[in-house]
Motif scaffolding. Structure first.
Motif, short mmCIF file in Angstrom:
data_model
loop_
_atom_site.label_atom_id
_atom_site.label_comp_id
_atom_site.label_asym_id
_atom_site.label_seq_id
_atom_site.Cartn_x
_atom_site.Cartn_y
_atom_site.Cartn_z
N SER A 40 0.83 -1.21 0.00
CA SER A 40 0.00 0.00 0.00
C SER A 40 0.86 1.26 0.00
CB SER A 40 -0.92 -0.01 1.22
OG SER A 40 -1.71 1.16 1.26
N GLN A 41 1.96 1.23 0.74
CA GLN A 41 2.88 2.38 0.75
C GLN A 41 3.53 2.58 -0.62
OE1 GLN A 41 5.62 2.33 4.19
NE2 GLN A 41 4.19 0.92 5.17
N ARG B 32 2.25 1.62 -3.47
CA ARG B 32 1.18 2.08 -4.35
C ARG B 32 0.99 3.60 -4.26
NH1 ARG B 32 -4.01 3.65 -3.60
NH2 ARG B 32 -5.39 3.43 -5.42
N SER B 33 1.05 4.13 -3.04
CA SER B 33 0.79 5.56 -2.86
C SER B 33 1.81 6.41 -3.62
CB SER B 33 0.80 5.91 -1.37
OG SER B 33 2.09 5.77 -0.81
N VAL C 254 0.44 6.40 -7.20
CA VAL C 254 -0.83 7.12 -7.28
C VAL C 254 -0.58 8.63 -7.22
CG1 VAL C 254 -2.99 7.60 -6.06
CG2 VAL C 254 -2.22 5.25 -6.35
N ASN C 255 0.38 9.04 -6.43
CA ASN C 255 0.66 10.47 -6.24
C ASN C 255 1.49 11.08 -7.37
OD1 ASN C 255 -0.72 10.51 -3.79
ND2 ASN C 255 1.11 10.04 -2.60
N SER D 40 -2.95 -4.69 -6.81
CA SER D 40 -2.24 -4.88 -5.55
C SER D 40 -2.65 -6.21 -4.96
CB SER D 40 -2.54 -3.76 -4.54
OG SER D 40 -2.13 -2.51 -5.02
#
Length: 205
Positions: free
Chosen positions: A106-107, A109-110, A113-114, A123
């Motif tokens: 998740s980290q 992915r961020s 995404v950003n 994921s």
């Protein structure tokens, strides 16, 4: 000596498969290298082609990667890239390993995404090259030539544990844009000069 750097003969399997990638060289990352640059003491080796630029860890900075390897396209943007970072799991690994891995993914992915306009993302657990990994996959566009990233990129980030019970492992990230030989996520590990790195990665037993 922190690392061993050797040139391999032209009969290397990677050289045979990808002659355009140049001479194949071998790197050994040992405990001394890790200590010198504030990295976890993972020990592993790999082969890489000489036409890929290598960014090693450096003194006096917080190093997130053991090394990164890349080629640039005609505009100077990263076209075929591998980075080898690390992660450390904390907690009751017997009960929470999947939860911890999901949090790490998740980290990762961020970050994408950003910074990218994603048209596809995945994921979770997925098989790659015959083994199952926690991973993040994405396809997205970015226009940041000042950071050497511009175009449409395929991405695959995987968490790799050197042994089933290890609490420290490698974050292995493929990134490739439309000017590379990698036209889809399915090409990772099979096409492009980065495939030589993946197929030669071995942890010390």
């Amino acid at each position: 000596m922190f690392m061993v750097l050797l040139s391999l003969s032209c009969e290397s399997k990677g050289q045979q498969a990808l002659n355009s990638c140049g001479e194949i060289k071998k790197l050994v990352f040992d405990a001394d290298y890790a200590k010198a640059y504030g990295l976890p003491e993972l020990e592993f080796e790999l082969e890489y082609p000489s036409n890929m630029t290598v960014d090693f860890a450096a003194e006096g900075k917080r190093n997130l990667n053991y090394a990164a390897f890349y080629t640039n396209d005609g505009a100077g943007n990263r076209s075929d890239m591998v980075s080898i970072g690390y992660y450390t799991l904390e907690g009751d690994l017997g009960r929470t390993i999947d939860v911890l891995n999901e949090s790490l993914i998740s980290q990762i992915r961020s970050l994408y995404v950003n910074n990218f306009d994603l048209s596809f993302e995945f994921s979770g657990k997925k098989e790659f090259d015959g083994k199952e990994f926690h991973m993040f996959q994405a396809t997205g566009s970015i226009d940041r030539p000042e950071a050497n990233f511009a175009g449409t990129y395929n991405v695959q980030a995987m968490l790799i544990r050197p042994t089933p019970l290890a609490d420290t492992g490698v974050i292995f990230i493929f990134q490739a844009n439309q000017n590379s030989e990698i036209s889809s996520i399915e090409d990772f590990g099979k096409k492009g000069c980065s495939s030589i790195i993946w197929n030669s990665l071995k942890f010390k037993e």
